[in-house]
Design an enzyme around this catalytic site. Sequence first.
Site, PDB file in Angstrom:
ATOM      1  N   SER A  85      35.682  25.067  59.463  1.00 25.72           N
ATOM      2  CA  SER A  85      35.841  23.855  58.665  1.00 25.72           C
ATOM      3  C   SER A  85      36.484  24.068  57.309  1.00 25.72           C
ATOM      4  O   SER A  85      37.043  23.124  56.743  1.00 25.72           O
ATOM      5  CB  SER A  85      34.484  23.170  58.473  1.00 25.72           C
ATOM      6  OG  SER A  85      33.580  24.024  57.804  1.00 25.72           O
ATOM      7  N   HIS A  93      35.271  19.893  64.296  1.00 28.74           N
ATOM      8  CA  HIS A  93      36.630  19.587  63.823  1.00 28.74           C
ATOM      9  C   HIS A  93      37.672  19.795  64.924  1.00 28.74           C
ATOM     10  O   HIS A  93      38.873  19.783  64.646  1.00 28.74           O
ATOM     11  CB  HIS A  93      36.961  20.444  62.603  1.00 28.74           C
ATOM     12  CG  HIS A  93      36.164  20.079  61.388  1.00 28.74           C
ATOM     13  ND1 HIS A  93      36.518  19.053  60.546  1.00 28.74           N
ATOM     14  CD2 HIS A  93      35.018  20.593  60.904  1.00 28.74           C
ATOM     15  CE1 HIS A  93      35.630  18.958  59.574  1.00 28.74           C
ATOM     16  NE2 HIS A  93      34.716  19.875  59.767  1.00 28.74           N
ATOM     17  N   LYS A 103      33.553  12.397  62.507  1.00 30.11           N
ATOM     18  CA  LYS A 103      34.902  12.783  62.103  1.00 30.11           C
ATOM     19  C   LYS A 103      35.925  11.985  62.916  1.00 30.11           C
ATOM     20  O   LYS A 103      36.099  10.803  62.682  1.00 30.11           O
ATOM     21  CB  LYS A 103      35.039  14.296  62.212  1.00 30.11           C
ATOM     22  CG  LYS A 103      34.061  15.011  61.263  1.00 30.11           C
ATOM     23  CD  LYS A 103      34.054  16.488  61.403  1.00 30.11           C
ATOM     24  CE  LYS A 103      33.153  17.153  60.363  1.00 30.11           C
ATOM     25  NZ  LYS A 103      31.740  16.728  60.419  1.00 30.11           N
TER      26      LYS A 103
END
Length: 545
Positions: free
Chosen positions: A328, A356, A387
């Site tokens: 990240s 991610h 996200k």
Amino acid sequence: MTTPADETRTKTVLGVIAEHTGYSLEELGEDAVLEDELGIDSLMREWVLADLETRFQLPKSLDREAATVGDIVAGVSALVATMDGIPPATMPDLPAAEGHAVGAASGVCAASGDGETTSDGDTTKPGETMKDFGPDGDADLFAKAARFADHRRRRETDQLYWYGMPSSGRLTGRGVYHDMQVGRSAEYLVFASNNYLGLANDPRVADAIADAARSFGATNTGSRIIGGTTELHLELERRLAEFKGRDACIVFPGGYSANLGTISALAGPADHVLSDSLNHMSLVDGAQLAGARRLSFAHNNMQALEQRLQQVAERPGGTLVAVDGVFSMHGDVCPLPELVELTRRYGARLLVDDAHSTGVLGSTGSGTAEHFGMKGEVDLEVGTMSKALAGVGGFVVGEAEVINYLRYYAHSYVFAATTPAPMVAGLIASLEILQKEPALLEGLWRNIRRLRDRLRADGFDLENSESAILPVVVGDEDVALRFGREVRARGMFCQTVVYPGVPIGQARLRISVGVEHTDADLDAAADIVRDSADAIGFDRSGVAA
């Protein structure tokens, strides 16, 4: 000539290292290299050094660049030699051949230097970072909070700490934030969001949330296992499992709780958790909560991982290897084919955190496994829905019997309130859009390449980023904070990442690219980063001028 006092001191130092790292005394040879051989990153090394400074009451800080176990032993001995007598230092009560792991250090090193003004007017203390305000053994548990408050005020006076600035309205490629330090709101280019596919602003997602709120109410006010499961939760789990190409899925209230609950449910004190040295803190905390023997290995270094697997192969208990899919704060991708091969060869299990990666990697955006053409070959895949999927929650996919086991033994699932049904409806809508509109993923990667190419052409170190996260590596924390201040002053909102987000010496700007950025946004961002670096005299090779 080695004296009994020298031997006692060396044994104490090794004991402290063992206490923090999980190694046995026999495994800590003085020639052992901390990071490349033992997988002890700078954060864990800081815990060790801080504890040693407290135990030995050392007159000044140990060398933070110590590379080997012997360097630490020599550093303690050198400082002790300057003191009147040998101060008391208690040897940790460790089993002779096993070692055990504990949490953060009981002491912290003292802040360096008195308050002073730097050449550009800053009033911060040189070298002072957030690591100086951790647990310190003070009789008053709140004392460290008062010390940190002084540090924070100095940073805010210099407009270096600006975390938590509130926004108003929607955040797309641009957004309005209120700068509390100067007392005004302004529009910024937004490069601090993980809304990679722009779905947080999609009216179809908002409509799904609103419709579900009218049908299901605001929330279910219960845990999933008792009264908190709706038909929407089951539908989301079915769709996520299908999307990832796995047997089953369990949805947690958050990605952090997914890692905490999963690791602590599967591993215990008799087991081992091997972690990449740059893993997200949720993976680290999950292993700590499990009480398992924790060993780290050098970042993406498969030779170092194999050494760890060999070390634990003869010991009783199971082994879990835990890694990020996309790291990240660095943006690089784990070497999944090698990870799968090693874990299978040594009989370990593999967990990949796709926080991610989901919605970013792979031809359909399903994550790291798809990126490498290895769908279904990872034991457990964790995802975060806050996200690219533009909601709240976390999930784990894998074999059905393992997922069902987690429903009864993962405490952060069993004892936590459910994700509200309206949010679940929004997540289902986001997943549908991602699967039906591949142009979103294509547009995201076009934007990533455009900004990445511009920044690299300007000479910035982006490490090995292969994702929507572009780290502009700086190194020194004070330089990074001044760099971030300049970027913000020029109208760009991105993250300035310092300890504990990254180890000491690896401070950076973290730029997140989204599909909603226009070409003009991307070019303006590249210009701002370049001009800000020039304004503070930053050498783009990574060294402050």
